[in-house]
Design a protein around this motif. Structure first.
Motif, PDB file in Angstrom:
ATOM      1  N   VAL A  37       0.815  -1.225   0.000  1.00  0.00           N
ATOM      2  CA  VAL A  37       0.000   0.000   0.000  1.00  0.00           C
ATOM      3  C   VAL A  37       0.843   1.267   0.000  1.00  0.00           C
ATOM      4  CG1 VAL A  37      -1.885  -1.194   1.152  1.00  0.00           C
ATOM      5  CG2 VAL A  37      -0.228   0.085   2.534  1.00  0.00           C
ATOM      6  N   GLY A  38       2.160   1.133   0.089  1.00  0.00           N
ATOM      7  CA  GLY A  38       3.037   2.297   0.056  1.00  0.00           C
ATOM      8  C   GLY A  38       3.370   2.822   1.441  1.00  0.00           C
ATOM      9  N   TYR A  39       4.435   3.592   1.515  1.00  0.00           N
ATOM     10  CA  TYR A  39       4.926   4.096   2.797  1.00  0.00           C
ATOM     11  C   TYR A  39       3.888   4.972   3.495  1.00  0.00           C
ATOM     12  CZ  TYR A  39       7.750   6.689   6.168  1.00  0.00           C
ATOM     13  OH  TYR A  39       8.234   7.254   7.317  1.00  0.00           O
ATOM     14  N   ALA A  40       3.269   5.890   2.757  1.00  0.00           N
ATOM     15  CA  ALA A  40       2.341   6.839   3.375  1.00  0.00           C
ATOM     16  C   ALA A  40       1.154   6.141   4.029  1.00  0.00           C
ATOM     17  CB  ALA A  40       1.857   7.838   2.334  1.00  0.00           C
ATOM     18  N   LYS A  41       0.699   5.037   3.448  1.00  0.00           N
ATOM     19  CA  LYS A  41      -0.473   4.335   3.977  1.00  0.00           C
ATOM     20  C   LYS A  41      -0.115   3.218   4.949  1.00  0.00           C
ATOM     21  CE  LYS A  41      -3.461   5.283   0.002  1.00  0.00           C
ATOM     22  NZ  LYS A  41      -4.295   4.685  -1.065  1.00  0.00           N
ATOM     23  N   ALA A  42       1.174   3.010   5.170  1.00  0.00           N
ATOM     24  CA  ALA A  42       1.606   1.990   6.137  1.00  0.00           C
ATOM     25  C   ALA A  42       1.544   2.593   7.532  1.00  0.00           C
ATOM     26  CB  ALA A  42       3.012   1.495   5.808  1.00  0.00           C
ATOM     27  N   SER A  43       0.346   2.863   7.992  1.00  0.00           N
ATOM     28  CA  SER A  43       0.134   3.509   9.280  1.00  0.00           C
ATOM     29  C   SER A  43       0.328   2.515  10.422  1.00  0.00           C
ATOM     30  CB  SER A  43      -1.292   4.070   9.341  1.00  0.00           C
ATOM     31  OG  SER A  43      -2.233   2.994   9.230  1.00  0.00           O
ATOM     32  N   VAL A  44       0.352   3.042  11.630  1.00  0.00           N
ATOM     33  CA  VAL A  44       0.435   2.182  12.805  1.00  0.00           C
ATOM     34  C   VAL A  44      -0.746   1.212  12.819  1.00  0.00           C
ATOM     35  CG1 VAL A  44       0.263   2.145  15.331  1.00  0.00           C
ATOM     36  CG2 VAL A  44       1.790   3.780  14.207  1.00  0.00           C
ATOM     37  N   GLN A  45      -1.932   1.736  12.501  1.00  0.00           N
ATOM     38  CA  GLN A  45      -3.126   0.882  12.478  1.00  0.00           C
ATOM     39  C   GLN A  45      -2.975  -0.239  11.458  1.00  0.00           C
ATOM     40  OE1 GLN A  45      -3.020   4.155  12.372  1.00  0.00           O
ATOM     41  NE2 GLN A  45      -4.349   4.969  13.998  1.00  0.00           N
ATOM     42  N   GLU A  46      -2.479   0.083  10.269  1.00  0.00           N
ATOM     43  CA  GLU A  46      -2.309  -0.919   9.215  1.00  0.00           C
ATOM     44  C   GLU A  46      -1.278  -1.968   9.611  1.00  0.00           C
ATOM     45  OE1 GLU A  46      -2.803  -2.789   5.480  1.00  0.00           O
ATOM     46  OE2 GLU A  46      -4.023  -1.280   6.511  1.00  0.00           O
ATOM     47  N   ILE A  47      -0.196  -1.509  10.182  1.00  0.00           N
ATOM     48  CA  ILE A  47       0.875  -2.431  10.586  1.00  0.00           C
ATOM     49  C   ILE A  47       0.391  -3.365  11.694  1.00  0.00           C
ATOM     50  CG2 ILE A  47       3.133  -2.557  11.714  1.00  0.00           C
ATOM     51  CD1 ILE A  47       3.756   0.144  10.239  1.00  0.00           C
ATOM     52  N   CYS A  48      -0.269  -2.801  12.698  1.00  0.00           N
ATOM     53  CA  CYS A  48      -0.750  -3.617  13.814  1.00  0.00           C
ATOM     54  C   CYS A  48      -1.786  -4.630  13.346  1.00  0.00           C
ATOM     55  CB  CYS A  48      -1.326  -2.722  14.910  1.00  0.00           C
ATOM     56  SG  CYS A  48      -0.071  -1.805  15.838  1.00  0.00           S
ATOM     57  N   ARG A  49      -2.647  -4.209  12.442  1.00  0.00           N
ATOM     58  CA  ARG A  49      -3.659  -5.130  11.916  1.00  0.00           C
ATOM     59  C   ARG A  49      -3.004  -6.314  11.230  1.00  0.00           C
ATOM     60  NH1 ARG A  49      -5.856  -6.395   7.267  1.00  0.00           N
ATOM     61  NH2 ARG A  49      -4.683  -4.819   6.107  1.00  0.00           N
ATOM     62  N   ARG A  50      -2.017  -6.047  10.417  1.00  0.00           N
ATOM     63  CA  ARG A  50      -1.335  -7.110   9.694  1.00  0.00           C
ATOM     64  C   ARG A  50      -0.521  -8.014  10.636  1.00  0.00           C
ATOM     65  NH1 ARG A  50      -0.185  -6.238   3.975  1.00  0.00           N
ATOM     66  NH2 ARG A  50      -1.430  -4.501   3.171  1.00  0.00           N
ATOM     67  N   ALA A  51       0.060  -7.416  11.669  1.00  0.00           N
ATOM     68  CA  ALA A  51       0.909  -8.178  12.578  1.00  0.00           C
ATOM     69  C   ALA A  51       0.114  -8.925  13.636  1.00  0.00           C
ATOM     70  CB  ALA A  51       1.914  -7.246  13.259  1.00  0.00           C
ATOM     71  N   GLY A  52      -1.139  -8.494  13.840  1.00  0.00           N
ATOM     72  CA  GLY A  52      -1.912  -9.079  14.922  1.00  0.00           C
ATOM     73  C   GLY A  52      -1.386  -8.654  16.275  1.00  0.00           C
ATOM     74  N   VAL A  53      -0.903  -7.420  16.332  1.00  0.00           N
ATOM     75  CA  VAL A  53      -0.323  -6.864  17.558  1.00  0.00           C
ATOM     76  C   VAL A  53      -1.073  -5.576  17.887  1.00  0.00           C
ATOM     77  CG1 VAL A  53       1.772  -5.880  18.595  1.00  0.00           C
ATOM     78  CG2 VAL A  53       1.945  -7.859  17.082  1.00  0.00           C
ATOM     79  N   SER A  54      -1.337  -5.340  19.164  1.00  0.00           N
ATOM     80  CA  SER A  54      -2.029  -4.116  19.560  1.00  0.00           C
ATOM     81  C   SER A  54      -1.116  -2.911  19.426  1.00  0.00           C
ATOM     82  CB  SER A  54      -2.499  -4.238  21.014  1.00  0.00           C
ATOM     83  OG  SER A  54      -1.376  -4.257  21.890  1.00  0.00           O
ATOM     84  N   HIS A  55      -1.738  -1.714  19.447  1.00  0.00           N
ATOM     85  CA  HIS A  55      -0.932  -0.493  19.404  1.00  0.00           C
ATOM     86  C   HIS A  55       0.027  -0.456  20.587  1.00  0.00           C
ATOM     87  CE1 HIS A  55      -3.814   2.018  16.674  1.00  0.00           C
ATOM     88  NE2 HIS A  55      -3.600   0.801  16.224  1.00  0.00           N
ATOM     89  N   GLY A  56      -0.489  -0.859  21.746  1.00  0.00           N
ATOM     90  CA  GLY A  56       0.360  -0.880  22.928  1.00  0.00           C
ATOM     91  C   GLY A  56       1.527  -1.840  22.777  1.00  0.00           C
ATOM     92  N   GLY A  57       1.254  -2.977  22.104  1.00  0.00           N
ATOM     93  CA  GLY A  57       2.314  -3.951  21.866  1.00  0.00           C
ATOM     94  C   GLY A  57       3.398  -3.378  20.977  1.00  0.00           C
ATOM     95  N   LEU A  58       2.988  -2.614  19.948  1.00  0.00           N
ATOM     96  CA  LEU A  58       3.986  -1.990  19.065  1.00  0.00           C
ATOM     97  C   LEU A  58       4.841  -0.994  19.851  1.00  0.00           C
ATOM     98  CD1 LEU A  58       3.438  -0.617  15.470  1.00  0.00           C
ATOM     99  CD2 LEU A  58       4.720   0.694  17.155  1.00  0.00           C
ATOM    100  N   PHE A  59       4.183  -0.142  20.638  1.00  0.00           N
ATOM    101  CA  PHE A  59       4.929   0.917  21.313  1.00  0.00           C
ATOM    102  C   PHE A  59       5.672   0.426  22.553  1.00  0.00           C
ATOM    103  CE2 PHE A  59       1.773   3.530  18.922  1.00  0.00           C
ATOM    104  CZ  PHE A  59       2.707   4.162  18.117  1.00  0.00           C
ATOM    105  N   ARG A  60       5.471  -0.826  22.941  1.00  0.00           N
ATOM    106  CA  ARG A  60       6.322  -1.407  23.978  1.00  0.00           C
ATOM    107  C   ARG A  60       7.710  -1.731  23.429  1.00  0.00           C
ATOM    108  NH1 ARG A  60       1.646  -3.895  26.043  1.00  0.00           N
ATOM    109  NH2 ARG A  60       1.910  -5.741  24.730  1.00  0.00           N
ATOM    110  N   HIS A  61       7.767  -1.927  22.129  1.00  0.00           N
ATOM    111  CA  HIS A  61       9.036  -2.312  21.507  1.00  0.00           C
ATOM    112  C   HIS A  61       9.674  -1.180  20.700  1.00  0.00           C
ATOM    113  CE1 HIS A  61       8.286  -6.412  22.749  1.00  0.00           C
ATOM    114  NE2 HIS A  61       7.105  -6.369  22.186  1.00  0.00           N
ATOM    115  N   PHE A  62       8.874  -0.237  20.242  1.00  0.00           N
ATOM    116  CA  PHE A  62       9.373   0.904  19.467  1.00  0.00           C
ATOM    117  C   PHE A  62       8.728   2.178  20.002  1.00  0.00           C
ATOM    118  CE2 PHE A  62       9.448  -2.806  16.668  1.00  0.00           C
ATOM    119  CZ  PHE A  62      10.766  -2.795  16.239  1.00  0.00           C
TER     120      PHE A  62
END
Length: 223
Positions: free
Chosen positions: A35-60
């Motif tokens: 979908v491109g860099y601009a549309k690779a949002s946190v929401q999109e990434i978390c949805r694909r990874a099956g990880v919550s927003h909190g889970g992402l920001f615990r590591h980054f």
């Protein structure tokens, strides 16, 4: 078998962390590719990874921190994939320049190396690299954060290229420019090919580039 042996072993905290980070990195690569860099949002990434927003920001701490990690991983995978494909054509360690004759018996081998470079340039993984470079062009913070990674990746590309006889045989004064001129040609071809493919020129272009590299050795290898 004891009861303890029959139970699945629980993963350590480090293993769980590495697994989550791996999912986020893979999801980010897939999102940018599709979908491109601009549309690779946190929401999109978390949805694909099956990880919550909190889970992402615990590591980054930020999305940008994740992007920097992804950029490093894309470069690593690109180099590893290319080496795996062309290592039969590498020079032996005790003969770093190989035959030094891309116009002679090694010409067909060099064409196969060029073919592998073209395939790598057209790969989805390299499209992610292009997306990141394009975004960095107008994003000062991203460009600053990626500068060291891009420099290291370019160095790895060059050192890998030196293991190819036709490259190692190039005169010292043009060797580096020869590597990146050829590489950037295939990068540019990738963009055009996406919207205006010319399969009738593909093989001819490989032979043309191989002949160009051979021409730079005239007078040095007795050609």
């Amino acid at each position: 078998m004891t009861e303890a042996q029959g139970r699945p072993q629980r993963r350590t905290q480090r293993e769980r962390r590495e697994a989550t980070v791996g999912k986020l990195v893979d999801a980010t690569i897939a999102a940018i590719s599709e979908v491109g860099y601009a549309k690779a949002s946190v929401q999109e990434i978390c949805r694909r990874a099956g990880v919550s927003h909190g889970g992402l920001f615990r590591h980054f701490e930020t999305r940008l921190d994740l992007v920097v990690t992804v950029t490093e991983e894309v470069g690593r995978r690109q180099i590893a994939g290319f080496v795996a494909k062309v290592h039969p054509f590498f020079a032996e360690p005790d003969d770093p320049s190989g035959s030094g004759d891309p116009a002679g018996s090694g010409a067909d081998d060099f064409v196969e190396v060029l073919r592998a470079i073209r395939e790598a340039s057209r790969s989805p993984l390299n499209i992610v690299w292009f997306e990141l470079l394009l975004a960095a062009r107008t994003d000062d913070e991203l460009r600053a954060r990626l500068a060291r990674t891009i420099e290291a990746y370019s160095k790895d590309i060059y050192l890998t290229a030196l293991r190819i006889p036709a490259i190692a045989a190039q005169p010292d004064e043009i060797r580096q420019v020869a590597v990146f001129t050829g590489l950037h040609m295939f990068d540019g071809e990738t963009f055009v090919n996406a919207v205006y493919p010319r399969p009738d020129l593909d093989e001819k272009r490989l032979r043309f580039v191989a002949a160009f590299y051979a021409s730079t050795l005239t007078g040095r290898t007795g050609g």
